[in-house]
Scaffold this motif. Structure first.
Motif, PDB file in Angstrom:
ATOM      1  N   GLU A 387       2.532   0.595  27.939  1.00 23.42           N
ATOM      2  CA  GLU A 387       2.772  -0.849  28.036  1.00 23.42           C
ATOM      3  C   GLU A 387       3.508  -1.359  26.806  1.00 23.42           C
ATOM      4  N   VAL A 388       3.024  -0.958  25.644  1.00 21.26           N
ATOM      5  CA  VAL A 388       3.630  -1.415  24.385  1.00 21.26           C
ATOM      6  C   VAL A 388       5.055  -0.899  24.253  1.00 21.26           C
ATOM      7  N   GLU A 389       5.264   0.369  24.549  1.00 25.49           N
ATOM      8  CA  GLU A 389       6.599   0.964  24.423  1.00 25.49           C
ATOM      9  C   GLU A 389       7.603   0.284  25.354  1.00 25.49           C
ATOM     10  N   GLY A 390       7.153  -0.100  26.531  1.00 25.67           N
ATOM     11  CA  GLY A 390       8.029  -0.789  27.473  1.00 25.67           C
ATOM     12  C   GLY A 390       8.478  -2.143  26.942  1.00 25.67           C
ATOM     13  N   ILE A 391       7.518  -2.870  26.347  1.00 24.80           N
ATOM     14  CA  ILE A 391       7.857  -4.184  25.782  1.00 24.80           C
ATOM     15  C   ILE A 391       8.773  -4.019  24.577  1.00 24.80           C
ATOM     16  N   VAL A 392       8.482  -3.001  23.736  1.00 23.84           N
ATOM     17  CA  VAL A 392       9.326  -2.722  22.563  1.00 23.84           C
ATOM     18  C   VAL A 392      10.765  -2.471  22.994  1.00 23.84           C
ATOM     19  N   ALA A 393      10.936  -1.671  24.025  1.00 19.01           N
ATOM     20  CA  ALA A 393      12.280  -1.345  24.518  1.00 19.01           C
ATOM     21  C   ALA A 393      13.020  -2.598  24.966  1.00 19.01           C
ATOM     22  N   ARG A 394      12.312  -3.504  25.645  1.00 24.08           N
ATOM     23  CA  ARG A 394      12.952  -4.731  26.113  1.00 24.08           C
ATOM     24  C   ARG A 394      13.335  -5.634  24.937  1.00 24.08           C
ATOM     25  N   VAL A 395      12.427  -5.738  23.970  1.00 20.81           N
ATOM     26  CA  VAL A 395      12.691  -6.586  22.806  1.00 20.81           C
ATOM     27  C   VAL A 395      13.905  -6.073  22.026  1.00 20.81           C
ATOM     28  N   LEU A 396      13.942  -4.761  21.800  1.00 17.73           N
ATOM     29  CA  LEU A 396      15.018  -4.194  20.985  1.00 17.73           C
ATOM     30  C   LEU A 396      16.341  -4.085  21.722  1.00 17.73           C
ATOM     31  N   SER A 397      16.348  -4.387  23.008  1.00 15.33           N
ATOM     32  CA  SER A 397      17.616  -4.423  23.744  1.00 15.33           C
ATOM     33  C   SER A 397      18.361  -5.725  23.480  1.00 15.33           C
ATOM     34  N   ASN A 398      17.663  -6.686  22.864  1.00 20.70           N
ATOM     35  CA  ASN A 398      18.261  -7.971  22.506  1.00 20.70           C
ATOM     36  C   ASN A 398      18.777  -7.888  21.064  1.00 20.70           C
ATOM     37  N   GLN A 399      20.081  -7.981  20.882  1.00 23.96           N
ATOM     38  CA  GLN A 399      20.678  -7.804  19.559  1.00 23.96           C
ATOM     39  C   GLN A 399      20.205  -8.849  18.557  1.00 23.96           C
ATOM     40  N   GLU A 400      20.099 -10.098  18.990  1.00 24.30           N
ATOM     41  CA  GLU A 400      19.656 -11.155  18.088  1.00 24.30           C
ATOM     42  C   GLU A 400      18.228 -10.906  17.619  1.00 24.30           C
ATOM     43  N   GLU A 401      17.376 -10.480  18.556  1.00 23.63           N
ATOM     44  CA  GLU A 401      15.984 -10.209  18.208  1.00 23.63           C
ATOM     45  C   GLU A 401      15.888  -9.003  17.275  1.00 23.63           C
ATOM     46  N   THR A 402      16.700  -7.987  17.534  1.00 25.57           N
ATOM     47  CA  THR A 402      16.723  -6.800  16.676  1.00 25.57           C
ATOM     48  C   THR A 402      17.151  -7.178  15.260  1.00 25.57           C
ATOM     49  N   LYS A 403      18.146  -8.047  15.156  1.00 25.56           N
ATOM     50  CA  LYS A 403      18.602  -8.500  13.836  1.00 25.56           C
ATOM     51  C   LYS A 403      17.488  -9.243  13.106  1.00 25.56           C
ATOM     52  N   ARG A 404      16.802 -10.132  13.831  1.00 27.79           N
ATOM     53  CA  ARG A 404      15.716 -10.916  13.216  1.00 27.79           C
ATOM     54  C   ARG A 404      14.587 -10.012  12.730  1.00 27.79           C
ATOM     55  N   LEU A 405      14.209  -9.034  13.547  1.00 29.46           N
ATOM     56  CA  LEU A 405      13.137  -8.115  13.172  1.00 29.46           C
ATOM     57  C   LEU A 405      13.564  -7.237  12.003  1.00 29.46           C
ATOM     58  N   SER A 406      14.814  -6.831  11.973  1.00 28.68           N
ATOM     59  CA  SER A 406      15.326  -6.018  10.864  1.00 28.68           C
ATOM     60  C   SER A 406      15.255  -6.796   9.558  1.00 28.68           C
ATOM     61  N   GLU A 407      15.561  -8.075   9.625  1.00 28.64           N
ATOM     62  CA  GLU A 407      15.483  -8.917   8.434  1.00 28.64           C
ATOM     63  C   GLU A 407      14.039  -9.045   7.959  1.00 28.64           C
ATOM     64  N   GLN A 408      13.092  -9.124   8.899  1.00 27.47           N
ATOM     65  CA  GLN A 408      11.678  -9.167   8.528  1.00 27.47           C
ATOM     66  C   GLN A 408      11.264  -7.899   7.788  1.00 27.47           C
ATOM     67  N   ILE A 409      11.683  -6.758   8.323  1.00 29.35           N
ATOM     68  CA  ILE A 409      11.323  -5.476   7.711  1.00 29.35           C
ATOM     69  C   ILE A 409      11.918  -5.370   6.318  1.00 29.35           C
ATOM     70  N   MET A 410      13.195  -5.750   6.184  1.00 27.24           N
ATOM     71  CA  MET A 410      13.827  -5.670   4.865  1.00 27.24           C
ATOM     72  C   MET A 410      13.147  -6.594   3.876  1.00 27.24           C
ATOM     73  N   SER A 411      12.734  -7.777   4.350  1.00 21.05           N
ATOM     74  CA  SER A 411      12.021  -8.702   3.478  1.00 21.05           C
ATOM     75  C   SER A 411      10.714  -8.077   2.993  1.00 21.05           C
TER      76      SER A 411
END
Length: 441
Positions: A387-411
């Motif tokens: 279930e979690v992996e499926g949601i992760v895949a959908r979230v990371l298919s969105n470029q804007e969301e991936t960028k936002r999450l990447s910025e969180q990790i770098m922070s």
């Protein structure tokens, strides 16, 4: 084709691109041949238009287009091969008497180069790391708030000093229109309290915002005005009374404890205070971390010295938008963006020096944890990996969301690095003291 670079100074250079007829002739010829195949010109069969006519009609436009393609491709390749770290984009130098009727051309581009500098994270720093404590006064206030929140509301006809009011603060000129609950002890001046006592539902009380609360920042909460506007705000607001209630406080018993934290988790007042303290200080730690990160960034910008190719960047800013800017407008935009550009360069340097690259596995793990926390909030405490992996895949298919999450990790990576490398002094404060530190008061 020949590309050369002239170094003007440490931050500025000019690249010359020499394009000969041999570089573009075949490309232009092939494009014109395709035009000829498909041209529909009155008096000629399709595909039988004389090449001389095609060249006359389309030759100059095709030449410009093909030469421009060669320029862009070769210049980009050159910048990569030479490992030139540039700011903005290359700016073509305008030549007034440029002659497109020649066979060979020379083009010049201005470059703004990124400065070379070092970032010393181990240097003595003025940045404080706050340790925020939920003190006894705060715990008592939170217990009282809980008792009132879960207590019994009793409707009253008139306002007394102990009643709770539901109403709306408004000021048409400032666009203030905020419905809220208040108790009269929030006001700094007892004279304000007297303005309310005896009032009924539907009555309107006019208040001056100057000195209305002990802390002007409460204007942000009750009036919903911006932080920049609260200091020295001196206007008249109206409070329209919509409900008047008194509260019969809830008893501090096991039923209330179980309602707050689940059955058996808390069984006494001391344990309640302990739980409140624990939960509050987790939130305080997040706020302290954010302030620490912000303060370190400000300190790095202030104490890391390097020059920028400012004149080049101002010229570039004039051309980069959809609408060209005047010299004055570009200077204004540069002044606004210079600080952000400086930190971007500092951050890139820190990332490179400390190998803080984000791997895809980091992104997946971070996203997975966020999703699990969100699911737990909605009662799904044990989702399956699928279930979690499926949601992760959908979230990371969105470029804007991936960028936002990447910025969180770098922070988070930058915060961890700063905590490790920067020599700071811990400062223990209560929450009110922290708020004053945060807003510089």
């Amino acid at each position: 084709m020949n590309i050369t670079k002239e170094q003007i100074d440490a931050l500025n250079a000019v690249v010359k691109v020499a394009v000969t007829k041999e570089d573009y002739a075949d490309k232009v010829k092939n494009v014109l041949a395709d035009y000829r195949k498909n041209a529909n010109i009155p008096g000629f069969r399709k595909g039988a238009v004389p090449m001389s006519l095609i060249e006359k009609q389309y030759g100059k436009a095709v030449l410009l287009d093909e030469v421009n393609k060669i320029l862009q491709s070769s210049l980009n390749d050159y910048l990569v091969e030479e490992k030139l770290d540039i700011l903005g984009n290359p700016l073509p130098k305008v030549t007034e008497d440029f002659d497109w009727n020649k066979d060979d051309f020379t083009f010049e581009f201005e470059l703004g180069l990124a400065p070379e500098f070092t970032v010393d994270l181990s240097a003595k720093s003025k940045v404080a790391k706050f340790d925020i404590e939920a003190d006894d006064k705060m715990l008592e206030e939170q217990v009282d708030r809980i008792q009132k929140q879960y207590g019994k509301m009793i409707s009253e006809d008139k306002v007394t000093e102990d009643t709770t009011l539901r109403g709306t603060f408004s000021n048409e000129e400032k666009g203030i229109n905020n419905a809220t609950n208040i108790t009269l002890d929030i006001f700094k001046d007892k004279k304000v309290v007297k303005q309310f006592v005896g009032k009924k539902v539907g009555d309107v009380v006019e208040l001056s915002t100057k000195g209305l609360f002990e802390d002007d920042h409460k204007l942000m909460d009750y009036l919903k005005v911006n932080h920049d506007d609260v200091h020295g705000l001196d206007i008249i607001v109206k409070f329209t009374i919509e409900e008047i209630n008194s509260v019969e406080k809830a008893e501090l018993n096991q039923e209330l404890f179980d309602k707050l934290f689940g059955e058996g988790t808390v069984s006494s007042l001391e344990e309640l205070k302990g739980k409140i303290k624990e939960d509050a200080e987790v939130q305080f730690a997040q706020q302290a971390d954010q302030k620490f990160l912000n303060d370190v960034i400000e300190s790095l910008i202030e104490n890391t010295s390097f020059d920028l190719p400012s004149e080049f960047l101002k010229k570039w800013i004039q051309t980069v938008g959809e609408t060209p800017l005047t010299k004055e407008q570009a200077e204004e935009e540069y002044a606004k963006s210079e600080k952000g550009l400086r930190y971007q360069l500092i951050e890139n340097k820190i990332i490179a020096d400390n190998d803080l690259q984000i791997q895809f596995e980091d992104l997946k793990a971070h996203t997975s944890e966020l999703i699990k926390k969100q699911m737990a909030q909605f009662g799904q405490s044990n989702p399956t990996d699928e279930e979690v992996e499926g949601i992760v895949a959908r979230v990371l298919s969105n470029q804007e969301e991936t960028k936002r999450l990447s910025e969180q990790i770098m922070s988070e990576k930058m915060l961890a690095l700063f905590k490790e490398k920067i020599n700071v002094k811990a400062k223990k404060v209560n929450y009110q003291e922290f708020v004053k530190e945060m807003y510089g008061e």
